[in-house]
Design a protein around this motif. Structure first.
Motif, PDB file in Angstrom:
ATOM      1  N   VAL A 146      -0.572 -13.380  -6.314  1.00  0.00           N
ATOM      2  CA  VAL A 146       0.874 -13.292  -6.471  1.00  0.00           C
ATOM      3  C   VAL A 146       1.546 -13.474  -5.112  1.00  0.00           C
ATOM      4  CG1 VAL A 146       0.925 -10.761  -6.285  1.00  0.00           C
ATOM      5  CG2 VAL A 146       2.754 -11.914  -7.465  1.00  0.00           C
ATOM      6  N   ARG A 147       2.602 -14.254  -5.086  1.00  0.00           N
ATOM      7  CA  ARG A 147       3.392 -14.422  -3.870  1.00  0.00           C
ATOM      8  C   ARG A 147       4.221 -13.164  -3.625  1.00  0.00           C
ATOM      9  NH1 ARG A 147       5.982 -20.489  -3.826  1.00  0.00           N
ATOM     10  NH2 ARG A 147       3.989 -21.594  -3.811  1.00  0.00           N
ATOM     11  N   LEU A 148       4.557 -12.932  -2.360  1.00  0.00           N
ATOM     12  CA  LEU A 148       5.368 -11.766  -2.021  1.00  0.00           C
ATOM     13  C   LEU A 148       6.719 -11.797  -2.732  1.00  0.00           C
ATOM     14  CD1 LEU A 148       4.553 -11.337   1.752  1.00  0.00           C
ATOM     15  CD2 LEU A 148       4.223  -9.638  -0.039  1.00  0.00           C
ATOM     16  N   SER A 149       7.323 -12.960  -2.848  1.00  0.00           N
ATOM     17  CA  SER A 149       8.628 -13.057  -3.524  1.00  0.00           C
ATOM     18  C   SER A 149       8.501 -12.669  -4.998  1.00  0.00           C
ATOM     19  CB  SER A 149       9.214 -14.459  -3.384  1.00  0.00           C
ATOM     20  OG  SER A 149       8.330 -15.424  -3.935  1.00  0.00           O
ATOM     21  N   ASP A 150       7.402 -13.072  -5.633  1.00  0.00           N
ATOM     22  CA  ASP A 150       7.186 -12.709  -7.032  1.00  0.00           C
ATOM     23  C   ASP A 150       6.889 -11.219  -7.171  1.00  0.00           C
ATOM     24  OD1 ASP A 150       7.604 -15.338  -7.854  1.00  0.00           O
ATOM     25  OD2 ASP A 150       5.468 -15.838  -7.672  1.00  0.00           O
ATOM     26  N   LEU A 151       6.184 -10.660  -6.190  1.00  0.00           N
ATOM     27  CA  LEU A 151       5.927  -9.219  -6.194  1.00  0.00           C
ATOM     28  C   LEU A 151       7.243  -8.466  -6.081  1.00  0.00           C
ATOM     29  CD1 LEU A 151       3.890  -6.869  -6.169  1.00  0.00           C
ATOM     30  CD2 LEU A 151       3.828  -7.101  -3.672  1.00  0.00           C
ATOM     31  N   ALA A 152       8.112  -8.900  -5.173  1.00  0.00           N
ATOM     32  CA  ALA A 152       9.421  -8.257  -5.011  1.00  0.00           C
ATOM     33  C   ALA A 152      10.205  -8.306  -6.321  1.00  0.00           C
ATOM     34  CB  ALA A 152      10.198  -8.923  -3.887  1.00  0.00           C
ATOM     35  N   ASP A 153      10.198  -9.463  -6.978  1.00  0.00           N
ATOM     36  CA  ASP A 153      10.900  -9.595  -8.258  1.00  0.00           C
ATOM     37  C   ASP A 153      10.314  -8.651  -9.306  1.00  0.00           C
ATOM     38  OD1 ASP A 153      12.591 -11.548  -7.246  1.00  0.00           O
ATOM     39  OD2 ASP A 153      11.468 -13.221  -8.130  1.00  0.00           O
ATOM     40  N   SER A 154       9.009  -8.575  -9.365  1.00  0.00           N
ATOM     41  CA  SER A 154       8.350  -7.715 -10.357  1.00  0.00           C
ATOM     42  C   SER A 154       8.667  -6.245 -10.141  1.00  0.00           C
ATOM     43  CB  SER A 154       6.834  -7.911 -10.312  1.00  0.00           C
ATOM     44  OG  SER A 154       6.491  -9.198 -10.727  1.00  0.00           O
ATOM     45  N   LEU A 155       8.771  -5.852  -8.872  1.00  0.00           N
ATOM     46  CA  LEU A 155       9.020  -4.448  -8.552  1.00  0.00           C
ATOM     47  C   LEU A 155      10.511  -4.128  -8.435  1.00  0.00           C
ATOM     48  CD1 LEU A 155       6.253  -3.857  -5.853  1.00  0.00           C
ATOM     49  CD2 LEU A 155       6.157  -3.387  -8.310  1.00  0.00           C
ATOM     50  N   HIS A 156      11.345  -5.154  -8.513  1.00  0.00           N
ATOM     51  CA  HIS A 156      12.799  -4.991  -8.369  1.00  0.00           C
ATOM     52  C   HIS A 156      13.144  -4.363  -7.017  1.00  0.00           C
ATOM     53  CE1 HIS A 156      13.065  -6.090 -12.569  1.00  0.00           C
ATOM     54  NE2 HIS A 156      12.232  -5.114 -12.868  1.00  0.00           N
ATOM     55  N   ILE A 157      12.517  -4.912  -5.962  1.00  0.00           N
ATOM     56  CA  ILE A 157      12.785  -4.455  -4.608  1.00  0.00           C
ATOM     57  C   ILE A 157      13.071  -5.668  -3.728  1.00  0.00           C
ATOM     58  CG2 ILE A 157      11.401  -2.344  -4.834  1.00  0.00           C
ATOM     59  CD1 ILE A 157       9.144  -3.708  -3.306  1.00  0.00           C
ATOM     60  N   ALA A 158      13.591  -5.413  -2.544  1.00  0.00           N
ATOM     61  CA  ALA A 158      13.897  -6.483  -1.598  1.00  0.00           C
ATOM     62  C   ALA A 158      12.600  -7.108  -1.090  1.00  0.00           C
ATOM     63  CB  ALA A 158      14.704  -5.924  -0.423  1.00  0.00           C
ATOM     64  N   PRO A 159      12.625  -8.413  -0.785  1.00  0.00           N
ATOM     65  CA  PRO A 159      11.419  -9.062  -0.263  1.00  0.00           C
ATOM     66  C   PRO A 159      10.849  -8.357   0.966  1.00  0.00           C
ATOM     67  CG  PRO A 159      13.012 -10.717  -0.883  1.00  0.00           C
ATOM     68  CD  PRO A 159      13.701  -9.376  -1.011  1.00  0.00           C
ATOM     69  N   ARG A 160      11.698  -7.863   1.851  1.00  0.00           N
ATOM     70  CA  ARG A 160      11.215  -7.153   3.040  1.00  0.00           C
ATOM     71  C   ARG A 160      10.432  -5.895   2.648  1.00  0.00           C
ATOM     72  NH1 ARG A 160       8.571  -6.845   7.071  1.00  0.00           N
ATOM     73  NH2 ARG A 160       9.024  -5.216   8.552  1.00  0.00           N
ATOM     74  N   SER A 161      10.920  -5.195   1.625  1.00  0.00           N
ATOM     75  CA  SER A 161      10.215  -4.002   1.145  1.00  0.00           C
ATOM     76  C   SER A 161       8.875  -4.372   0.528  1.00  0.00           C
ATOM     77  CB  SER A 161      11.073  -3.249   0.128  1.00  0.00           C
ATOM     78  OG  SER A 161      12.245  -2.767   0.736  1.00  0.00           O
ATOM     79  N   ALA A 162       8.831  -5.503  -0.176  1.00  0.00           N
ATOM     80  CA  ALA A 162       7.565  -5.958  -0.770  1.00  0.00           C
ATOM     81  C   ALA A 162       6.559  -6.270   0.332  1.00  0.00           C
ATOM     82  CB  ALA A 162       7.790  -7.181  -1.654  1.00  0.00           C
ATOM     83  N   THR A 163       7.044  -6.834   1.436  1.00  0.00           N
ATOM     84  CA  THR A 163       6.159  -7.122   2.572  1.00  0.00           C
ATOM     85  C   THR A 163       5.578  -5.825   3.125  1.00  0.00           C
ATOM     86  OG1 THR A 163       7.386  -9.119   3.130  1.00  0.00           O
ATOM     87  CG2 THR A 163       6.049  -8.148   4.881  1.00  0.00           C
ATOM     88  N   GLU A 164       6.410  -4.804   3.259  1.00  0.00           N
ATOM     89  CA  GLU A 164       5.934  -3.509   3.772  1.00  0.00           C
ATOM     90  C   GLU A 164       4.906  -2.884   2.830  1.00  0.00           C
ATOM     91  OE1 GLU A 164       9.463  -1.220   4.402  1.00  0.00           O
ATOM     92  OE2 GLU A 164      10.132  -2.485   6.073  1.00  0.00           O
TER      93      GLU A 164
END
Length: 151
Positions: A63-81
């Protein structure tokens, strides 16, 4: 009848139909569930965001980080963390995306899959314990109501 800050009487614009109490009860139940979820995750030292992210990564196996952020409903920066924390613990790894050389995919490690399984079983057991307070018919009704409210 209520009084304003000057002591004048007025009618409350909010109807006393019990919806305020329902909202409060729903929030209390959600807080109880979140607290129980945090407690259930304690043996693995995972945050709820990390556990949800690990579930998404394991389910999609790339899964790409952007897709992870979308799935978790969080900002991309938060998904990176969140992903960084999981990678530091050896639960996920970053691999090149074969479809886009500029992007990376998160994939679960063997340890990540093992932990995901343990966490899933612990969460299921905790949910079963919590919802055992309700009869089967009440659980079915609650599920229907929550689907309606969430939809």
């Amino acid at each position: 009848m209520m009084r304003n800050t000057r002591g004048r009487r007025y009618h409350s614009p909010v109807a006393d139909d019990g919806s305020g109490e329902l909202g409060d009860l729903l929030m209390r139940a959600a807080r109880t569930q979140r607290r129980r979820w945090r407690d259930a995750l304690a043996p693995w030292d995972l945050s709820p965001h990390q556990a949800r992210a690990l579930r998404v990564v394991c389910e999609r196996d790339g899964v790409r980080l952007s897709d992870l952020a979308d799935s978790l409903h969080i900002a991309p920066r938060s998904a990176t963390e969140v992903a960084d924390g999981l990678q530091e613990r050896g639960l996920v790894e970053r691999t090149p995306d074969p479809g886009d050389r500029r992007a990376v995919l998160l994939r679960p490690t063997e340890e990540g899959r093992r932990i995901r399984g343990e966490v899933g079983r612990a969460r299921a057991a905790d949910s079963a314990e919590l919802f055992a307070r309700l009869g089967e018919e009440d659980r079915t009704t609650l599920a229907r109501i929550l689907r309606t409210l969430a939809g």
